[in-house]
Design a protein around this motif. Sequence first.
Motif, PDB file in Angstrom:
ATOM      1  N   UNK A 147       5.151   5.779   5.343  1.00  0.00           N
ATOM      2  CA  UNK A 147       6.337   5.096   4.914  1.00  0.00           C
ATOM      3  C   UNK A 147       7.766   5.896   4.895  1.00  0.00           C
ATOM      4  N   UNK A 148       8.793   5.517   5.723  1.00  0.00           N
ATOM      5  CA  UNK A 148       9.826   6.164   5.982  1.00  0.00           C
ATOM      6  C   UNK A 148      10.596   5.548   5.123  1.00  0.00           C
ATOM      7  N   UNK A 149      11.423   6.724   4.163  1.00  0.00           N
ATOM      8  CA  UNK A 149      12.177   6.332   3.095  1.00  0.00           C
ATOM      9  C   UNK A 149      13.641   6.673   3.646  1.00  0.00           C
ATOM     10  N   UNK A 150      14.603   5.801   4.026  1.00  0.00           N
ATOM     11  CA  UNK A 150      15.784   6.110   4.593  1.00  0.00           C
ATOM     12  C   UNK A 150      16.908   6.619   3.697  1.00  0.00           C
ATOM     13  N   UNK A 151      16.662   6.146   2.509  1.00  0.00           N
ATOM     14  CA  UNK A 151      17.696   6.531   1.275  1.00  0.00           C
ATOM     15  C   UNK A 151      17.269   7.520   0.420  1.00  0.00           C
ATOM     16  N   UNK A 152      16.309   8.541   0.887  1.00  0.00           N
ATOM     17  CA  UNK A 152      16.175   9.587   0.131  1.00  0.00           C
ATOM     18  C   UNK A 152      17.237  10.453   0.363  1.00  0.00           C
ATOM     19  N   UNK A 153      17.602  11.329  -0.965  1.00  0.00           N
ATOM     20  CA  UNK A 153      19.013  11.997  -0.808  1.00  0.00           C
ATOM     21  C   UNK A 153      18.987  13.170   0.090  1.00  0.00           C
ATOM     22  N   UNK A 154      20.028  13.454   0.706  1.00  0.00           N
ATOM     23  CA  UNK A 154      20.071  14.210   1.716  1.00  0.00           C
ATOM     24  C   UNK A 154      19.844  13.963   3.059  1.00  0.00           C
ATOM     25  N   UNK A 155      18.426  13.532   3.261  1.00  0.00           N
ATOM     26  CA  UNK A 155      17.805  13.098   4.595  1.00  0.00           C
ATOM     27  C   UNK A 155      16.566  12.343   4.468  1.00  0.00           C
ATOM     28  N   UNK A 156      16.398  11.502   5.200  1.00  0.00           N
ATOM     29  CA  UNK A 156      15.144  10.631   5.167  1.00  0.00           C
ATOM     30  C   UNK A 156      13.890  11.304   5.230  1.00  0.00           C
ATOM     31  N   UNK A 157      12.919  10.925   4.503  1.00  0.00           N
ATOM     32  CA  UNK A 157      11.578  11.335   4.431  1.00  0.00           C
ATOM     33  C   UNK A 157      10.552  10.618   4.692  1.00  0.00           C
ATOM     34  N   UNK A 158       9.559  11.111   5.325  1.00  0.00           N
ATOM     35  CA  UNK A 158       8.315  10.177   5.630  1.00  0.00           C
ATOM     36  C   UNK A 158       7.084  10.533   5.021  1.00  0.00           C
ATOM     37  N   UNK A 159       6.490   9.519   4.273  1.00  0.00           N
ATOM     38  CA  UNK A 159       5.476   9.738   3.278  1.00  0.00           C
ATOM     39  C   UNK A 159       4.129   9.171   3.765  1.00  0.00           C
ATOM     40  N   UNK A 160       2.907   9.776   3.589  1.00  0.00           N
ATOM     41  CA  UNK A 160       1.736   9.258   4.187  1.00  0.00           C
ATOM     42  C   UNK A 160       1.060   8.338   2.972  1.00  0.00           C
ATOM     43  N   UNK A 161       0.463   7.168   3.031  1.00  0.00           N
ATOM     44  CA  UNK A 161       0.262   6.271   2.263  1.00  0.00           C
ATOM     45  C   UNK A 161      -1.590   6.735   1.919  1.00  0.00           C
ATOM     46  N   UNK A 162      -1.889   6.655   0.510  1.00  0.00           N
ATOM     47  CA  UNK A 162      -3.113   6.717   0.252  1.00  0.00           C
ATOM     48  C   UNK A 162      -3.904   5.298   0.252  1.00  0.00           C
ATOM     49  N   UNK A 163      -3.147   4.173  -0.279  1.00  0.00           N
ATOM     50  CA  UNK A 163      -3.640   2.888  -0.532  1.00  0.00           C
ATOM     51  C   UNK A 163      -2.681   1.878  -0.659  1.00  0.00           C
ATOM     52  N   UNK A 164      -3.002   0.609  -0.316  1.00  0.00           N
ATOM     53  CA  UNK A 164      -2.174  -0.418  -0.496  1.00  0.00           C
ATOM     54  C   UNK A 164      -3.012  -1.722  -0.855  1.00  0.00           C
ATOM     55  N   UNK A 165      -1.925  -2.292  -1.462  1.00  0.00           N
ATOM     56  CA  UNK A 165      -2.272  -3.752  -2.037  1.00  0.00           C
ATOM     57  C   UNK A 165      -1.244  -4.776  -2.228  1.00  0.00           C
ATOM     58  N   UNK A 166      -1.479  -6.003  -2.689  1.00  0.00           N
ATOM     59  CA  UNK A 166      -0.289  -6.791  -2.804  1.00  0.00           C
ATOM     60  C   UNK A 166       0.378  -6.439  -4.077  1.00  0.00           C
ATOM     61  N   UNK A 167       0.007  -5.720  -4.853  1.00  0.00           N
ATOM     62  CA  UNK A 167       0.796  -5.090  -5.853  1.00  0.00           C
ATOM     63  C   UNK A 167       1.623  -3.874  -5.740  1.00  0.00           C
ATOM     64  N   UNK A 168       1.424  -3.244  -4.742  1.00  0.00           N
ATOM     65  CA  UNK A 168       2.040  -1.918  -4.559  1.00  0.00           C
ATOM     66  C   UNK A 168       1.411  -1.132  -3.454  1.00  0.00           C
ATOM     67  N   UNK A 169       1.949   0.276  -3.459  1.00  0.00           N
ATOM     68  CA  UNK A 169       1.256   1.092  -2.588  1.00  0.00           C
ATOM     69  C   UNK A 169       1.379   2.510  -3.531  1.00  0.00           C
ATOM     70  N   UNK A 170       0.223   3.537  -2.912  1.00  0.00           N
ATOM     71  CA  UNK A 170       0.533   4.777  -3.483  1.00  0.00           C
ATOM     72  C   UNK A 170       0.542   5.740  -2.212  1.00  0.00           C
ATOM     73  N   UNK A 171       1.396   6.992  -2.462  1.00  0.00           N
ATOM     74  CA  UNK A 171       1.667   7.859  -1.336  1.00  0.00           C
ATOM     75  C   UNK A 171       1.754   9.241  -1.818  1.00  0.00           C
ATOM     76  N   UNK A 172       1.272  10.081  -0.561  1.00  0.00           N
ATOM     77  CA  UNK A 172       1.561  11.374  -0.906  1.00  0.00           C
ATOM     78  C   UNK A 172       2.811  12.054  -0.821  1.00  0.00           C
TER      79      UNK A 172
END
Length: 254
Positions: A147-172
Amino acid sequence: MSNDHNAGATSGSQPSLDLAKYTLSTSVEIAHHLAGIAKNGHMVTVFSNKGKTFILTRFLEVDHKAGTLVFDWGADPETNEHLLASERNVFVCSPEGVKTQFVTGQVRRVEWEGQPAFQADLPGQVIKLQRREFFRIQTPVASPVMCHVADYPHKPVDLALFDVSLGGVSMWLPQPGTPGFDIGQQYQRCTLDLKPLGALHIGLEVRHRLAAKLRNGNEAVRIGCSYLGLTPAMETLIQRYVGLLERERRALVG
């Protein structure tokens, strides 16, 4: 989700569910609930052929008096034939992150407004799970979904997903002390790389944080996020991706 189409399944770390309190069992409440799904045009996955094939569809009509459910014809002719021949079919959808699941017997081909459609008898019971954590599926470890978070303060950050569903995601989080990503924080410019189906551009809101210890002994933090501004097209993409992961998981297990 853990195995999104296995009735009442939970992840290995979750206690088993007492499904009675999540089950609709009167014909009136079942018809009313399914009619609401039809009215809002939510995507529904129908697993057939002993779980080997599935179609994405929408409910077209719920007829309480006739005891029937009409749903849209699938895009692939071979998969449609598998569904018509299947004696047991599992329906799964997650409107607004609430999982609905039920089983029907063999379906029939009918005409609906001049087009082919499927018809099934209304189910005798419907499972309606209110809690999102029961129908997530873990993403591949060997090839992490990012998951690429472009509006993370200062600079974009990439987070690895742990799981996914239609309700949402969890990430490390990259590091346990990573600033930001507090409960209630929103990030509007996020991109999930759902290979090979495409990229999902979505907003995310942090709903919970969980401290964990990895297999290598390192400390880590996992955040759970809900989607912001989820559209029907986005819902379809997520549902297709969840179905793809589930088929791959079943292929590895089977």
